[in-house]
Design a protein around this motif. Structure first.
Motif, mmCIF file in Angstrom:
data_model
loop_
_atom_site.group_PDB
_atom_site.id
_atom_site.type_symbol
_atom_site.label_atom_id
_atom_site.label_comp_id
_atom_site.label_asym_id
_atom_site.label_seq_id
_atom_site.Cartn_x
_atom_site.Cartn_y
_atom_site.Cartn_z
ATOM 1 N N ASP A 18 0.832 -0.604 -0.142
ATOM 2 C CA ASP A 18 0.080 -0.148 -0.390
ATOM 3 C C ASP A 18 1.022 0.923 0.221
ATOM 4 O O ASP A 18 1.689 1.515 1.193
ATOM 5 N N ALA A 19 1.331 1.858 -1.121
ATOM 6 C CA ALA A 19 1.959 3.267 -1.459
ATOM 7 C C ALA A 19 1.311 4.039 -1.005
ATOM 8 O O ALA A 19 2.305 5.032 -0.836
ATOM 9 N N HIS A 20 -0.047 4.955 -0.224
ATOM 10 C CA HIS A 20 -0.140 5.759 0.228
ATOM 11 C C HIS A 20 -1.328 5.521 0.956
ATOM 12 O O HIS A 20 -2.485 5.024 1.417
ATOM 13 N N THR A 21 -0.457 5.499 2.635
ATOM 14 C CA THR A 21 -1.700 5.311 3.325
ATOM 15 C C THR A 21 -1.137 6.088 5.022
ATOM 16 O O THR A 21 0.492 6.353 4.938
ATOM 17 N N HIS A 22 -1.931 6.664 5.730
ATOM 18 C CA HIS A 22 -1.827 7.518 6.789
ATOM 19 C C HIS A 22 -1.830 6.107 8.337
ATOM 20 O O HIS A 22 -2.791 7.529 9.152
ATOM 21 N N PRO A 23 -1.570 5.375 8.598
ATOM 22 C CA PRO A 23 -1.973 5.062 10.069
ATOM 23 C C PRO A 23 -1.820 5.808 10.852
ATOM 24 O O PRO A 23 -0.504 6.515 10.752
ATOM 25 N N GLY A 24 -2.503 5.473 12.361
ATOM 26 C CA GLY A 24 -1.340 5.900 13.691
ATOM 27 C C GLY A 24 -2.671 6.916 13.780
ATOM 28 O O GLY A 24 -2.887 7.025 15.196
ATOM 29 N N ALA A 25 -3.931 7.662 13.562
ATOM 30 C CA ALA A 25 -4.759 8.678 13.797
ATOM 31 C C ALA A 25 -5.967 7.937 13.387
ATOM 32 O O ALA A 25 -6.015 7.953 12.070
ATOM 33 N N GLU A 26 -6.504 8.452 14.158
ATOM 34 C CA GLU A 26 -8.045 8.341 13.821
ATOM 35 C C GLU A 26 -9.110 9.102 12.554
ATOM 36 O O GLU A 26 -9.858 9.084 12.449
ATOM 37 N N ALA A 27 -8.800 10.700 13.067
ATOM 38 C CA ALA A 27 -9.614 11.572 12.735
ATOM 39 C C ALA A 27 -8.376 12.651 12.108
ATOM 40 O O ALA A 27 -7.390 12.644 12.816
ATOM 41 N N PRO A 28 -8.696 13.536 11.046
ATOM 42 C CA PRO A 28 -7.740 14.350 11.319
ATOM 43 C C PRO A 28 -7.246 14.980 11.719
ATOM 44 O O PRO A 28 -8.671 15.720 12.761
ATOM 45 N N GLY A 29 -6.333 15.242 12.076
ATOM 46 C CA GLY A 29 -5.981 16.708 13.378
ATOM 47 C C GLY A 29 -5.827 15.627 14.460
ATOM 48 O O GLY A 29 -5.183 16.546 15.587
ATOM 49 N N GLN A 30 -5.658 14.541 14.737
ATOM 50 C CA GLN A 30 -5.707 14.007 15.951
ATOM 51 C C GLN A 30 -4.064 13.855 15.784
ATOM 52 O O GLN A 30 -3.376 13.077 14.782
ATOM 53 N N GLN A 86 -3.087 26.222 4.767
ATOM 54 C CA GLN A 86 -4.120 25.327 4.157
ATOM 55 C C GLN A 86 -3.907 23.639 4.793
ATOM 56 O O GLN A 86 -2.813 23.830 5.865
ATOM 57 N N PHE A 87 -4.199 22.581 4.081
ATOM 58 C CA PHE A 87 -4.334 21.616 5.255
ATOM 59 C C PHE A 87 -4.535 21.759 5.992
ATOM 60 O O PHE A 87 -5.903 22.494 7.341
ATOM 61 N N MET A 88 -4.650 20.523 6.751
ATOM 62 C CA MET A 88 -5.557 19.644 7.866
ATOM 63 C C MET A 88 -4.871 20.464 9.152
ATOM 64 O O MET A 88 -3.393 20.450 9.602
ATOM 65 N N ASP A 89 -6.246 21.483 9.880
ATOM 66 C CA ASP A 89 -5.788 22.060 11.493
ATOM 67 C C ASP A 89 -4.886 21.202 11.726
ATOM 68 O O ASP A 89 -5.451 19.946 12.368
ATOM 69 N N GLY A 90 -3.986 20.934 13.064
ATOM 70 C CA GLY A 90 -2.891 19.997 13.933
ATOM 71 C C GLY A 90 -1.879 19.091 13.319
ATOM 72 O O GLY A 90 -1.482 18.358 13.711
#
Length: 317
Positions: A18-30, A86-90
């Protein structure tokens, strides 16, 4: 091999990627959570994924990330690098343009990759091409590679002109740029299932669909992905969604876009491994593999039920 044990019989592939995955946080900004990270990585292994690339994380991962015995191997780009406003706060870092190349190079020197969010909302300014070109130069000078987030045509044009190593999403990319991408080795990770899934939600409301900046690019994204393969661009399978472990859906989405099952599987296995610098099933390669009861190229439903997942030479329990 002396001492080897037969752990499964069936159709064997190099471990999935899986060449594009962001594990480790349940929701954006966490913030990054070690428990969530472990659960996400286990879900990847359950799906047959033995190698991930995380082009952006909610924080620096623990030392065991990518190293633990019962965990996928991993490449990562650390926290995202984005522009102010720009992008996700936090999440991520927002250096000034003058500092962005050095920030990217420092990250790549530590982890091999850096990730820059070069466009965001349709009305937002794109990272200037001279800034991104300098970031590419500095990242390459330390032996790293640079990925960029782009979902607008202007961002895609800047990314190709700057010579980045991979474009993530690539929605709205001008197909006329694909031959240049192929020639200079810029890969495309279309995250197709995530984009077409979001499009389906938008199209469910006709009024929303009429107003959406997202709909035109997303509607053309499957065709763009197929055209990229035809032009010789390296296409990588990546999910970019929660819950993790959805690589089978991405492979099927690539097939639905017009890729052959063989090519779609390559994007999630041997071609992706080669692009990331790991061999497949050859002498001396890492002992990572996934076994299916039958050839998944002729029965894509096999992807939902790996018979065995081998990671670091051991069958996953």
């Amino acid at each position: 091999m002396p001492g080897a044990e037969l752990v499964a019989e069936g159709w064997i592939l190099p471990g999935l990627v899986d060449a594009h995955t962001h594990p480790g946080a349940e929701a954006p900004g966490q913030p990054l959570d070690a428990g969530v990270l472990k659960a996400d990585l286990q879900a990847h292994l359950d799906s047959g994924v033995t190698l991930i690339r995380a082009p952006g994380l909610a924080g620096d991962p623990p030392d065991w990330f990518g190293q633990a015995e019962d965990s996928p191997r991993a490449f990562h780009a650390g926290p995202w690098i984005a522009q102010h406003g720009q992008f996700m706060d936090g999440w991520g870092r927002r250096p000034e343009h003058a500092d962005l190349p050095a920030v990217a190079a420092e990250q790549a020197a530590r982890t091999g990759w850096a990730k820059v969010v070069i466009d965001w909302k349709l009305s937002d300014p794109v990272v200037p091409v001279d800034v991104l070109r300098e970031a590419v130069r500095q990242v390459h000078a330390v032996g790293g590679r640079l990925a960029v987030h782009s979902q607008h045509s202007a961002g895609g044009a800047v990314a190709v002109e700057a010579g980045v190593d991979s474009i993530e999403h690539g929605m709205g990319l001008d197909p006329a740029l694909l031959p240049r991408m192929a020639a200079q080795g810029t890969a495309l990770t279309p995250t197709l299932a995530a984009i077409t899934g979001a499009l389906a939600q938008i199209n469910a409301d006709p009024e929303r669909s009429k107003r959406s900046w997202y709909a035109p690019g997303a509607s053309a994204h499957a065709g763009l992905t197929a055209a990229a393969v035809e032009a010789g661009v390296t296409v990588l399978a990546g999910t970019d969604t929660r819950p993790h472990g959805g690589i089978a859906l991405e492979i099927r989405s690539l097939v639905a876009a017009g890729l052959s099952p063989h090519t779609a599987l390559a994007a999630a296995s041997w071609s992706a491994r080669a692009y990331l610098g790991l061999p497949g099933l050859v002498d001396g390669a890492p002992a990572d593999a996934v076994v299916f009861d039958a050839d998944p190229r002729t029965d894509l439903s096999q992807l939902d039920k790996p018979q065995a997942v081998i990671i670091r030479g051991r069958r996953r329990a």
